[in-house]
Design a protein around this motif. Structure first.
Motif, PDB file in Angstrom:
ATOM      1  N   PRO A  71      36.542  70.306  55.339  1.00 34.00           N
ATOM      2  CA  PRO A  71      37.895  69.597  55.212  1.00 34.00           C
ATOM      3  C   PRO A  71      37.796  68.264  55.760  1.00 34.00           C
ATOM      4  CG  PRO A  71      37.997  71.403  56.729  1.00 34.00           C
ATOM      5  CD  PRO A  71      36.684  71.537  56.159  1.00 34.00           C
ATOM      6  N   GLU A  72      38.363  67.116  55.383  1.00 33.03           N
ATOM      7  CA  GLU A  72      38.709  66.060  55.725  1.00 33.03           C
ATOM      8  C   GLU A  72      39.991  65.513  55.787  1.00 33.03           C
ATOM      9  OE1 GLU A  72      37.230  61.444  54.465  1.00 33.03           O
ATOM     10  OE2 GLU A  72      36.831  62.998  53.180  1.00 33.03           O
ATOM     11  N   LEU A  73      40.054  65.141  57.061  1.00 36.27           N
ATOM     12  CA  LEU A  73      41.365  64.309  57.501  1.00 36.27           C
ATOM     13  C   LEU A  73      41.481  62.865  56.952  1.00 36.27           C
ATOM     14  CD1 LEU A  73      44.021  64.909  59.289  1.00 36.27           C
ATOM     15  CD2 LEU A  73      42.773  63.168  61.246  1.00 36.27           C
ATOM     16  N   THR A 161      42.433  73.244  60.093  1.00 39.80           N
ATOM     17  CA  THR A 161      41.073  73.052  59.781  1.00 39.80           C
ATOM     18  C   THR A 161      40.496  71.415  59.802  1.00 39.80           C
ATOM     19  OG1 THR A 161      41.699  73.220  57.586  1.00 39.80           O
ATOM     20  CG2 THR A 161      40.963  74.985  58.534  1.00 39.80           C
ATOM     21  N   ARG A 162      41.536  70.709  59.068  1.00 42.05           N
ATOM     22  CA  ARG A 162      41.245  69.208  59.023  1.00 42.05           C
ATOM     23  C   ARG A 162      41.165  68.679  60.247  1.00 42.05           C
ATOM     24  NH1 ARG A 162      43.796  70.819  54.276  1.00 42.05           N
ATOM     25  NH2 ARG A 162      42.668  69.767  52.539  1.00 42.05           N
ATOM     26  N   GLU A 163      42.363  68.924  61.201  1.00 47.86           N
ATOM     27  CA  GLU A 163      42.354  68.352  62.526  1.00 47.86           C
ATOM     28  C   GLU A 163      40.833  68.596  63.515  1.00 47.86           C
ATOM     29  OE1 GLU A 163      46.149  68.597  60.823  1.00 47.86           O
ATOM     30  OE2 GLU A 163      44.636  69.861  60.998  1.00 47.86           O
ATOM     31  N   GLU A 165      38.151  69.779  62.574  1.00 49.89           N
ATOM     32  CA  GLU A 165      37.013  69.016  61.838  1.00 49.89           C
ATOM     33  C   GLU A 165      36.773  67.379  62.475  1.00 49.89           C
ATOM     34  OE1 GLU A 165      33.246  68.847  59.716  1.00 49.89           O
ATOM     35  OE2 GLU A 165      34.590  70.466  60.513  1.00 49.89           O
ATOM     36  N   PHE A 166      38.030  66.955  62.340  1.00 51.59           N
ATOM     37  CA  PHE A 166      38.009  65.480  62.841  1.00 51.59           C
ATOM     38  C   PHE A 166      37.640  65.562  64.279  1.00 51.59           C
ATOM     39  CE2 PHE A 166      40.138  61.965  65.075  1.00 51.59           C
ATOM     40  CZ  PHE A 166      39.867  60.876  64.200  1.00 51.59           C
ATOM     41  N   SER A 498      44.746  68.816  68.196  1.00 48.59           N
ATOM     42  CA  SER A 498      45.203  69.008  66.818  1.00 48.59           C
ATOM     43  C   SER A 498      46.761  68.599  66.726  1.00 48.59           C
ATOM     44  CB  SER A 498      44.835  70.293  66.090  1.00 48.59           C
ATOM     45  OG  SER A 498      43.674  70.673  66.169  1.00 48.59           O
TER      46      SER A 498
END
Length: 511
Positions: A71-73, A161-163, A165-166, A498
């Motif tokens: 997942p991408e932010l 999940t995005r946060e 991953e960032f 996050s």
């Protein structure tokens, strides 16, 4: 080019060559690349402990399949000139600042404590002399309290999940090992964290942000729910948005915010002691052996219903770690734990705490200021009991039998121990619950009763929580955000960071 995922059992000391040989044998291929997506230790059978790996394999000898994308932010680019003041350089503050600055908002970050190198020097001086430094301690300074911890990167939330991953990408860029992407229980270690927080700072500076250390937030200039300026020890700082990430030890910041009309409520939290054992004892109990090739040190996470009124659990377990003097203010005495990345210290420690709600515990409704006063008074009482920063202690057996310790045990705590009746120093319902929990834990881990209890552990989470709107703003305010552990909505590095990222994204959605 095709893709497959495999689940493999491998010995704890497996090599890269063994992994590739297993993959080739399972898929009957020779030329491939592979990426580990998850790795956890299965120690349910002590005579057959192994790693359980999930591996993605790409090869032109395979057909079909496609790896799942992380997942991408997506951070939008903001046009025009907007400014933000971010208070606090812990995970919530630094990641909020990085997202805002990357989007084109001009960020000024202020931190009440010192930069991390100076902070570490101040901590060493405190541990050598016992003279407390309000600007360089385990609570305040660059990176927040988490800089001197085990550096766990776990979170129970499924909605970040995005946060996450960032954050993982940023930590790896800042020097973290790639394994934090796939380990079931990833951690950074306090030694690595000191390097990483410095590199995260440089990332913000490279993006064009500004950082001021040893700069205290004193007040807010606000009118009709709109903040115009942060009043700091370096002077007023005006901005369009204000993100406060104070950590849960910044009681004077809480008081200032409450005085400005920011609404808080009391919440449940936990208090208790740290429990310390030789790491080899924990290894033997969990693995059946003193050392396990390929694994750093054994961990545990224990829960108990306590006495049926207050739940008891272990928290922030530090394998191969040390117990540290974590006072945030002079003449308070609390402890915490930390580990280095290699987790190769002689001792293991963990918080052993009871979950409490002050309204229920005291039998009356407390306002947020009263909750802060109650906790502060408890932390001061432990300082008074030892006339300083020695850690009051007793063994687990002493606590259960209510007998004073007969000697001073070996310990990782740097400022010395003082025998103390911890069962009398904690609130009676808490002591009763912890005693019941300890009895359960002694049945779970062989030798647990030989451990040393050191008190007070009081920083599991904030005792109060800010009221926020769905878009993250403080209720009643247009441009003020309180985030991270100090908000009462987060606990630990990942959830705090996050929370800061989400506040930043809410701000960007308004621009």
């Amino acid at each position: 080019m095709g893709y497959r995922e495999l689940t493999l059992k491998l010995p704890t000391d497996y090599t890269e060559e063994q992994l590739r040989r297993r993959i080739g044998k399972e898929l009957k291929i020779r030329n491939f690349s592979c990426t580990i997506s998850s790795k956890s230790l299965d120690a349910r059978k002590k005579n057959a402990i192994h790693w359980l790996l999930r591996v993605g394999v790409v090869s032109d000898e395979l057909a079909g399949g496609e790896p799942e994308r992380a997942p991408e932010l997506v951070i939008p680019r903001i046009s025009g000139t907007r400014r933000a003041v971010v208070v606090g350089s812990g995970p919530a503050g630094i990641f909020a600042a990085l997202v805002l600055q990357q989007a084109g908002i001009s960020v000024t970050l202020i931190e009440r404590g010192t930069e991390v190198t100076k902070r570490a020097e101040g901590i060493r001086a405190f541990e050598a002399t016992g003279v407390f430094n309000p600007a360089s301690n385990y609570a305040f300074g660059e990176g927040g309290a988490g800089t001197f911890s085990d550096g766990k990167l776990t979170s129970r939330s499924k909605h970040i999940t995005r946060e996450k991953e960032f954050m993982l990408n940023a930590y790896i860029k800042a020097g973290a090992p790639e394994e934090i992407r796939y380990l079931a229980h990833p951690h950074l270690g306090s030694d690595n964290l000191r390097v990483m927080v410095k590199n995260l700072r440089q990332m913000l500076l490279d993006l064009g942000g500004t950082i001021h250390f040893e700069t205290m937030l004193l007040d807010l200039s606000a009118d009709n729910g709109s903040v115009a300026a942060a009043i700091t020890s370096a002077g007023p700082m005006t901005a369009d948005f204000f993100v406060i990430a104070p950590g849960h030890s910044a009681h004077e910041t809480y008081r200032m915010l409450i005085g400005k009309g920011v609404a808080f409520r009391t919440k449940s939290f936990a208090i208790g002691c740290r429990v310390e054992h030789p790491q080899e004892l924990i290894n033997l109990a969990q693995w059946g052996c003193r050392r396990l090739p390929g694994v750093k040190a054994a961990e545990y996470r224990l829960t108990s219903p306590g006495d049926g009124r207050l739940p008891v659990y272990t928290f922030c377990m530090c394998p191969g770690g040390v117990v540290v003097p974590a006072a945030a203010y002079e003449e308070t005495n609390i402890v915490n734990g930390m580990s280095r990345y290699r987790r190769n210290g002689v001792f293991a420690n963990a918080a052993c705490v009871a979950g409490i709600n002050l309204n229920s515990l005291l039998g009356r409704e407390l306002d947020p200021l009263e909750a802060l006063e109650w906790l502060g008074a408890l932390e001061e009482s432990f300082y008074t009991a030892t006339a300083g920063y020695r850690a009051p202690f007793c063994t687990v057996r002493d606590f259960l039998d209510k007998t004073m310790p007969s000697g001073i045990p070996d310990s990782s705590y740097p400022l010395g121990l003082k025998p103390a009746p911890l069962w009398n120093m904690l609130p009676a319902p808490v002591a009763t619950a912890i005693a019941a929990g300890l009895r359960d834990f002694t049945r779970t881990i062989k030798g647990f009763e030989t451990g040393t209890l050191l008190g007070l552990e009081s920083k599991t989470s904030s005792p109060i929580q800010v009221l926020r709107e769905p878009d993250g703003r403080c209720t009643g305010f247009d441009n003020l955000y309180v985030v991270g552990e100090g908000s009462g909505y987060a606990g630990g590095i990942i959830s705090s960071g996050s929370d800061g990222i989400r506040a930043a994204m809410h701000i960007l959605a308004r621009c």
